[in-house]
Design a protein around this motif. Structure first.
Motif, PDB file in Angstrom:
ATOM      1  N   GLY A 240     -12.495 -10.280 -12.280  1.00  0.00           N
ATOM      2  CA  GLY A 240     -12.198 -11.183 -11.180  1.00  0.00           C
ATOM      3  C   GLY A 240     -12.457 -10.565  -9.822  1.00  0.00           C
ATOM      4  O   GLY A 240     -12.536  -9.345  -9.673  1.00  0.00           O
ATOM      5  N   THR A 241     -12.582 -11.430  -8.827  1.00  0.00           N
ATOM      6  CA  THR A 241     -12.697 -11.028  -7.425  1.00  0.00           C
ATOM      7  C   THR A 241     -11.324 -11.145  -6.790  1.00  0.00           C
ATOM      8  O   THR A 241     -10.705 -12.204  -6.831  1.00  0.00           O
ATOM      9  N   LEU A 242     -10.858 -10.032  -6.202  1.00  0.00           N
ATOM     10  CA  LEU A 242      -9.501  -9.960  -5.657  1.00  0.00           C
ATOM     11  C   LEU A 242      -9.548  -9.813  -4.148  1.00  0.00           C
ATOM     12  O   LEU A 242     -10.213  -8.919  -3.618  1.00  0.00           O
ATOM     13  N   VAL A 243      -8.820 -10.675  -3.447  1.00  0.00           N
ATOM     14  CA  VAL A 243      -8.713 -10.628  -1.990  1.00  0.00           C
ATOM     15  C   VAL A 243      -7.237 -10.569  -1.620  1.00  0.00           C
ATOM     16  O   VAL A 243      -6.491 -11.533  -1.819  1.00  0.00           O
ATOM     17  N   GLY A 244      -6.798  -9.428  -1.098  1.00  0.00           N
ATOM     18  CA  GLY A 244      -5.427  -9.271  -0.642  1.00  0.00           C
ATOM     19  C   GLY A 244      -5.373  -9.229   0.873  1.00  0.00           C
ATOM     20  O   GLY A 244      -6.306  -8.745   1.524  1.00  0.00           O
ATOM     21  N   LEU A 245      -4.295  -9.738   1.440  1.00  0.00           N
ATOM     22  CA  LEU A 245      -4.094  -9.721   2.883  1.00  0.00           C
ATOM     23  C   LEU A 245      -2.783  -9.009   3.188  1.00  0.00           C
ATOM     24  O   LEU A 245      -1.727  -9.373   2.668  1.00  0.00           O
ATOM     25  N   GLU A 246      -2.883  -8.011   4.043  1.00  0.00           N
ATOM     26  CA  GLU A 246      -1.731  -7.204   4.442  1.00  0.00           C
ATOM     27  C   GLU A 246      -1.457  -7.436   5.926  1.00  0.00           C
ATOM     28  O   GLU A 246      -2.385  -7.540   6.729  1.00  0.00           O
ATOM     29  N   TYR A 247      -0.180  -7.534   6.294  1.00  0.00           N
ATOM     30  CA  TYR A 247       0.198  -7.646   7.706  1.00  0.00           C
ATOM     31  C   TYR A 247       1.273  -6.611   8.000  1.00  0.00           C
ATOM     32  O   TYR A 247       2.360  -6.644   7.431  1.00  0.00           O
ATOM     33  N   ARG A 248       0.913  -5.673   8.868  1.00  0.00           N
ATOM     34  CA  ARG A 248       1.827  -4.595   9.251  1.00  0.00           C
ATOM     35  C   ARG A 248       2.453  -3.920   8.032  1.00  0.00           C
ATOM     36  O   ARG A 248       3.650  -3.663   7.975  1.00  0.00           O
ATOM     37  N   GLY A 249       1.603  -3.640   7.049  1.00  0.00           N
ATOM     38  CA  GLY A 249       2.022  -2.879   5.881  1.00  0.00           C
ATOM     39  C   GLY A 249       2.601  -3.688   4.749  1.00  0.00           C
ATOM     40  O   GLY A 249       2.906  -3.133   3.689  1.00  0.00           O
ATOM     41  N   GLU A 250       2.747  -5.008   4.914  1.00  0.00           N
ATOM     42  CA  GLU A 250       3.289  -5.860   3.865  1.00  0.00           C
ATOM     43  C   GLU A 250       2.191  -6.779   3.333  1.00  0.00           C
ATOM     44  O   GLU A 250       1.475  -7.412   4.117  1.00  0.00           O
ATOM     45  N   THR A 251       2.075  -6.865   2.024  1.00  0.00           N
ATOM     46  CA  THR A 251       1.112  -7.817   1.458  1.00  0.00           C
ATOM     47  C   THR A 251       1.692  -9.219   1.610  1.00  0.00           C
ATOM     48  O   THR A 251       2.789  -9.508   1.139  1.00  0.00           O
ATOM     49  N   VAL A 252       0.938 -10.090   2.292  1.00  0.00           N
ATOM     50  CA  VAL A 252       1.459 -11.427   2.591  1.00  0.00           C
ATOM     51  C   VAL A 252       0.709 -12.533   1.864  1.00  0.00           C
ATOM     52  O   VAL A 252       1.195 -13.676   1.806  1.00  0.00           O
ATOM     53  N   ALA A 253      -0.456 -12.246   1.309  1.00  0.00           N
ATOM     54  CA  ALA A 253      -1.212 -13.267   0.595  1.00  0.00           C
ATOM     55  C   ALA A 253      -2.170 -12.606  -0.369  1.00  0.00           C
ATOM     56  O   ALA A 253      -2.586 -11.457  -0.182  1.00  0.00           O
ATOM     57  N   GLY A 254      -2.524 -13.343  -1.404  1.00  0.00           N
ATOM     58  CA  GLY A 254      -3.484 -12.840  -2.369  1.00  0.00           C
ATOM     59  C   GLY A 254      -4.228 -13.966  -3.039  1.00  0.00           C
ATOM     60  O   GLY A 254      -3.662 -15.046  -3.275  1.00  0.00           O
ATOM     61  N   GLY A 255      -5.492 -13.716  -3.342  1.00  0.00           N
ATOM     62  CA  GLY A 255      -6.303 -14.671  -4.074  1.00  0.00           C
ATOM     63  C   GLY A 255      -7.080 -13.953  -5.162  1.00  0.00           C
ATOM     64  O   GLY A 255      -7.582 -12.850  -4.946  1.00  0.00           O
ATOM     65  N   VAL A 256      -7.154 -14.571  -6.327  1.00  0.00           N
ATOM     66  CA  VAL A 256      -7.899 -14.029  -7.459  1.00  0.00           C
ATOM     67  C   VAL A 256      -8.817 -15.117  -7.978  1.00  0.00           C
ATOM     68  O   VAL A 256      -8.354 -16.221  -8.312  1.00  0.00           O
ATOM     69  N   GLU A 257     -10.085 -14.810  -8.043  1.00  0.00           N
ATOM     70  CA  GLU A 257     -11.070 -15.734  -8.588  1.00  0.00           C
ATOM     71  C   GLU A 257     -11.639 -15.117  -9.857  1.00  0.00           C
ATOM     72  O   GLU A 257     -12.177 -14.006  -9.833  1.00  0.00           O
ATOM     73  N   ALA A 258     -11.481 -15.825 -10.979  1.00  0.00           N
ATOM     74  CA  ALA A 258     -12.004 -15.358 -12.264  1.00  0.00           C
ATOM     75  C   ALA A 258     -13.038 -16.370 -12.744  1.00  0.00           C
ATOM     76  O   ALA A 258     -12.761 -17.213 -13.604  1.00  0.00           O
TER      77      ALA A 258
END
Length: 256
Positions: free
Chosen positions: A101-119
């Motif tokens: 899968g393709t993984l896209v994580g979003l971090e804001y000031r050291g905290e993961t706030v969103a994630g997307g996984v495409e398989a």
């Protein structure tokens, strides 16, 4: 809901889909496989998929940071950082096994706030935004309600990692104390727990880009994410995710 989170989240989902479709075009094609210094494989699909993600995400938000498995870390000034694994499960990809899968994580000031996984080879997509829930497609995800380890299904990537870190006896103890064990590795074991198909995923040997997108999905589905000491960190090579009910018992087994 923070509108800056929401705007980036929506872009992440759309861009992950495009990137996954790009990788999928290579999946059944002929391509060369190179081997990195850590003996992990890399292909043109990894590089082109990450390039697409980098161009799209930083094109929209040029002040954001970017960490990609293939291109490294580029600091930003906005407080946001994209954490990317263009093809999680490249070993599967190069052997034509569709669990990648393709993984896209979003971090804001050291905290993961969103994630997307495409398989794309499985025709599945997973996503989560803090405070907004976790989803497979349009279906809201919830972890299972199984409370007993004796009734649990656990997932893992490879027994070899437990051997490498001297925890093979702990793994065998989990085998003895759980109902079912399945070697559904990489991102797939994590999202299976998030959707209630199993109770825990135990891994060693991961990098930040392997799990940054997964942490919010698991936690927004009601699960728990930690390293093997119980700290909710994405910066360790060891990780346990679970439905929460069996988490402490698994940690106790791992600690011996």
């Amino acid at each position: 809901m923070n509108p800056e989170w929401r705007t980036r989240y929506e872009l992440a989902i759309e861009t992950a889909h495009r990137a996954g479709q790009l990788a999928l075009r290579y999946f059944d094609a002929e391509f060369e496989v190179e081997w990195k210094s850590d003996l992990s494989p890399v292909t043109i699909a990894d590089r082109e998929t990450e390039a697409l993600l980098r161009t799209a995400l930083l094109g929209a938000f040029p002040r954001d940071g970017f960490l990609g498995e293939e291109s490294g870390d580029t600091p930003g000034t906005s407080g946001f950082r994209w954490i990317i694994d263009p093809i999680d499960g490249t070993r599967n990809f190069v052997r034509r096994i569709p669990i990648w899968g393709t993984l896209v994580g979003l971090e804001y000031r050291g905290e993961t706030v969103a994630g997307g996984v495409e398989a794309p080879a499985l025709r599945l997509s997973y996503r989560a935004l803090r405070g907004d829930g976790a989803y497979r497609g349009d279906r809201r995800l919830h972890v299972s309600g199984v409370k007993s380890l004796a009734e649990a299904t656990i997932f893992y990537t490879s027994l070899a990692w437990f051997v490498k870190v001297g925890r093979e006896q702990a793994f065998l103890e989990m085998v003895r104390r759980t109902q079912t064990q399945r070697g559904f590795g990489d991102f797939y074991g994590h999202v299976l727990v998030a959707e209630g198909a199993g109770e825990a995923m135990i891994e060693h040997g991961v990098h930040i880009w392997d799990v940054a997108a997964l942490q919010p999905i698991v936690e927004e589905a009601g699960g728990r994410f930690s390293d093997w000491d119980g700290t909710p960190s994405i910066h360790r090579p060891d990780v346990v995710i679970s439905n929460g009910h069996v988490h402490d018992e698994i940690l106790a087994i791992l600690k011996g």
